[in-house]
Design an enzyme around this catalytic site. Sequence first.
Site, short mmCIF file in Angstrom:
data_model
loop_
_atom_site.label_atom_id
_atom_site.label_comp_id
_atom_site.label_asym_id
_atom_site.label_seq_id
_atom_site.Cartn_x
_atom_site.Cartn_y
_atom_site.Cartn_z
N LYS A 173 0.78 -1.30 0.12
CA LYS A 173 0.10 0.00 0.05
C LYS A 173 0.74 1.25 0.12
O LYS A 173 0.74 2.24 -0.83
CB LYS A 173 -1.01 0.14 1.21
N ARG A 231 -10.33 0.58 8.57
CA ARG A 231 -9.69 -0.91 8.88
C ARG A 231 -10.78 -1.34 9.41
O ARG A 231 -10.76 -2.65 10.00
CB ARG A 231 -8.35 -0.73 9.75
N ARG A 257 11.79 -5.75 4.67
CA ARG A 257 11.28 -4.48 4.70
C ARG A 257 12.33 -3.69 5.37
O ARG A 257 12.73 -4.05 6.54
CB ARG A 257 10.03 -4.08 5.00
N ARG A 304 11.12 -1.96 10.91
CA ARG A 304 10.32 -1.49 11.80
C ARG A 304 9.95 -2.18 12.96
O ARG A 304 10.18 -3.44 12.72
CB ARG A 304 8.74 -1.12 10.77
N ARG A 334 -0.62 -9.08 13.04
CA ARG A 334 -1.12 -8.03 12.16
C ARG A 334 -2.15 -8.79 11.06
O ARG A 334 -3.13 -8.36 10.67
CB ARG A 334 -0.29 -7.42 11.60
P1 AP5 Z 1 4.64 -1.79 1.80
O1 AP5 Z 1 4.36 -0.60 0.65
O2 AP5 Z 1 5.74 -1.23 3.03
O3 AP5 Z 1 3.20 -2.38 2.32
P2 AP5 Z 1 2.27 -1.81 3.07
O4 AP5 Z 1 0.98 -2.37 2.63
O5 AP5 Z 1 2.37 -0.34 3.13
O6 AP5 Z 1 2.50 -2.37 4.58
P3 AP5 Z 1 2.35 -1.89 6.03
O7 AP5 Z 1 2.93 -3.01 6.85
O8 AP5 Z 1 2.71 -0.45 6.26
O9 AP5 Z 1 0.80 -2.02 6.01
P4 AP5 Z 1 0.06 -2.11 7.73
O10 AP5 Z 1 -1.38 -2.09 6.97
O11 AP5 Z 1 0.47 -3.39 8.29
O12 AP5 Z 1 0.73 -0.95 8.44
P5 AP5 Z 1 0.16 0.47 8.69
O13 AP5 Z 1 1.62 1.55 8.73
O14 AP5 Z 1 -0.96 1.03 7.79
O15 AP5 Z 1 5.60 -2.84 1.26
C1 AP5 Z 1 5.93 -3.86 2.03
C2 AP5 Z 1 7.31 -4.57 1.48
O16 AP5 Z 1 7.19 -5.32 0.38
C3 AP5 Z 1 8.34 -3.26 1.25
O17 AP5 Z 1 9.77 -3.93 1.88
C4 AP5 Z 1 8.17 -3.19 -0.11
O18 AP5 Z 1 9.52 -2.66 -0.70
C5 AP5 Z 1 7.81 -4.59 -0.43
N1 AP5 Z 1 7.21 -4.73 -1.87
C6 AP5 Z 1 6.02 -3.61 -2.00
N2 AP5 Z 1 5.27 -4.08 -3.06
C7 AP5 Z 1 5.98 -5.21 -3.66
C8 AP5 Z 1 5.63 -6.08 -4.81
N3 AP5 Z 1 4.87 -5.84 -5.67
N4 AP5 Z 1 6.34 -7.04 -5.25
C9 AP5 Z 1 7.59 -7.48 -4.24
N5 AP5 Z 1 7.75 -6.47 -2.66
C10 AP5 Z 1 7.03 -5.62 -2.88
O19 AP5 Z 1 -0.18 0.47 10.12
C11 AP5 Z 1 0.67 0.32 11.33
C12 AP5 Z 1 0.02 0.22 12.63
O20 AP5 Z 1 -0.79 1.54 12.88
C13 AP5 Z 1 -1.17 -1.12 12.74
O21 AP5 Z 1 -0.93 -2.05 12.93
C14 AP5 Z 1 -2.27 -0.36 13.80
O22 AP5 Z 1 -1.60 -0.53 15.06
C15 AP5 Z 1 -1.97 1.27 13.30
N6 AP5 Z 1 -3.06 1.83 12.63
C16 AP5 Z 1 -2.91 2.52 11.35
N7 AP5 Z 1 -4.05 2.38 10.55
C17 AP5 Z 1 -5.06 2.17 11.60
C18 AP5 Z 1 -6.41 2.48 11.55
N8 AP5 Z 1 -7.24 2.77 10.54
N9 AP5 Z 1 -7.10 1.82 12.81
C19 AP5 Z 1 -6.53 1.40 13.67
N10 AP5 Z 1 -5.02 1.43 13.86
C20 AP5 Z 1 -4.31 1.62 12.77
#
Ligand code: AP5
Length: 218
Positions: A16, A86, A125, A157, A168
Amino acid sequence: MSELNLILIGPPGAGKGTQAERITQDFRLAYISTGDEMRAAKETDEDVRRYVDAGELVPDDIVCKVLFKRMDAEGDDGFILDGFPRTRPQADVLNEALERRGRRLTAALLIEVDDEVIVQRLAGRRVCKNGHPYHVDYNRPKHDGVCDIDGLPLVQREDDQPDTIRKRLRVYHEQTEPIVDHLDDQGVLRRFDGTRPPGEVHDHIRATLATLRLEDQL
Ligand code: AP5
């Protein structure tokens, strides 16, 4: 030109953040990541830190307050929301908030990737302090350990440890996946194969958004 209001949804590590960075540049949208917002908040808020580091969702009221403050500060030239909604209550609050502001959701972009691929991806990552994502094999920076964009060191991270990744994924399947059907019923859901290389996923999303924008202008 019509306003693009987008949400990015998908399991942790689906790509994402990777795609958001590209789409934001293509369409000049305000980028709001609730993950980045919560990681910033955890520096001063012990409760938020406990939820984020454990891989659990932060309570809806805290996330919504931060999100809408950001959204109002960004103006109304279109946005991309990464990681929100979410939960079903978050989805309902977003719809109500957009309606009150006379705006509507253009599309929900779902990036689909199986759990086994996710575990492998997140273990490799690396991110800078500003959240720009890289991968030790699939998406390497130009210089090892340094962000291409801002020159900051790349680190792992806190929530990218194997046990927390699995937690997660459980949270995603239990709390977030159910809203995919709801978004589909609203007619805004678009699906993308997140196992393709990042450039291909990007091309597919960009083409879909260009078509949606054209249709809107007809
Ligand atoms: P990356 O682009 O970093 O993936 P991502 O989907 O953004 O993953 P996140 O871990 O950031 O998502 P998340 O939803 O768990 O965490 P968030 O930060 O939103 O890609 C991942 C890896 O793969 C990278 O190394 C990249 O280079 C590689 N890659 C990407 N595309 C690829 C491809 N096509 N092929 C191969 N490799 C690839 O949330 C974190 C925390 O915040 C949550 O756990 C929660 O505690 C809190 N939080 C956030 N939003 C909310 C909400 N709405 N409500 C409640 N709590 C929330």
